[in-house]
Design an enzyme around this catalytic site. Sequence first.
Site, PDB file in Angstrom:
ATOM      1  CG  ASP A 210      26.022  -1.236  -9.170  1.00  0.00           C
ATOM      2  OD1 ASP A 210      25.784  -0.622  -8.111  1.00  0.00           O
ATOM      3  OD2 ASP A 210      25.821  -2.463  -9.292  1.00  0.00           O
ATOM      4  CG  HIS A 215      30.227  -2.968  -5.602  1.00  0.00           C
ATOM      5  ND1 HIS A 215      30.364  -4.330  -5.441  1.00  0.00           N
ATOM      6  CD2 HIS A 215      28.906  -2.748  -5.843  1.00  0.00           C
ATOM      7  CE1 HIS A 215      29.182  -4.903  -5.587  1.00  0.00           C
ATOM      8  NE2 HIS A 215      28.284  -3.968  -5.821  1.00  0.00           N
ATOM      9  CB  ILE A 230      32.670  -7.657  -2.978  1.00  0.00           C
ATOM     10  CG1 ILE A 230      31.256  -7.028  -3.081  1.00  0.00           C
ATOM     11  CG2 ILE A 230      32.922  -8.177  -1.572  1.00  0.00           C
ATOM     12  CD1 ILE A 230      30.128  -8.011  -2.810  1.00  0.00           C
ATOM     13  N   GLY A 233      28.800  -8.100  -9.241  1.00  0.00           N
ATOM     14  CA  GLY A 233      28.522  -9.372  -9.899  1.00  0.00           C
ATOM     15  C   GLY A 233      28.458  -9.231 -11.415  1.00  0.00           C
TER      16      GLY A 233
END
Length: 313
Positions: A210, A215, A230, A233
Amino acid sequence: MLYRTRRAQFDPHRVLAHRFPESIYVYTERDAAVYALGVGACGRDAIDAEELKFVYHEKRQQSIQVLPTFAALFSLGLMKNGINLPGLQYDPRLLLHGQQYIELYKPFPSSASIHNKVSLAGLHDKGKAAIVEIETKSYERESGELLCMNRSTAYLRGAGGFSNSTHPYSYTNYPKDQVAAIKIPKSPPFAVYEDFIQPSQALLYRLSGDFNPLHSDPMFAKVAGFPRPILHGLCTLGFAVRAIIKRICRGDASLVKNISGRFLLHAYPGETLITEMWLTVTGLRVIYQAKVKERKRAVLSGFVDLRRLTSAL
């Protein structure tokens, strides 16, 4: 019935007849180990016997075990490359990953070639947004055995309004009890696990596939409204399920049967994640909630179903 909107002509029959392309996902024991490190395995103790088996084996690396949440990577390509449905238009930058549901049918081999078959599990017009649910069934190519099923729920901001507002379009093709709302008990948790998210955690996790700059890129994160990059998830989900395997399953990942996670809020690398766990009356379902200690905010909740009772009881 056709829905004529300012966006495009939306034909439900055409949507339901749409066939997603099948895909192949190949992984090695190195990929499995990198993933385990990415979700915090051995992060607190490099020789933790309950977690070392996910990154190292004393006989040969080809014998390492694979964490059950590794299954989420099999459906990653579709979420990463965008969801293409006839008559549904949206900005990929406004896609939010809302939920992940995983069914596990057998333990994953240390390395494998996976054949993914994808279908539409749900589509809902929410006015200002659309909710799309994609189901991915993953088979081991060599044996043809079904290994797992993922159901990924995407929230597409700005993509709603494609149907009649009086009778908004809604389609579901799976048992509703699989996504029943989970109530977090008010009683003290059965078990609690506290884990530190390393400052470089998102940079390590992204190596599992990902590469969304949200991120990793500070400027991209600021444009998206965050002070810094961040955590993914699905990385948070990996942390929480790993905590359940450690505290409830006593390190036995094969006990995990089903996983459900609802993403409530983002976590940041460098924060502390506290996973609280409650056992239901049968002892076969773990309800959990993951909270960020520093901000006192819940970022994830859901359940994990077990195959049998554990020695934790």
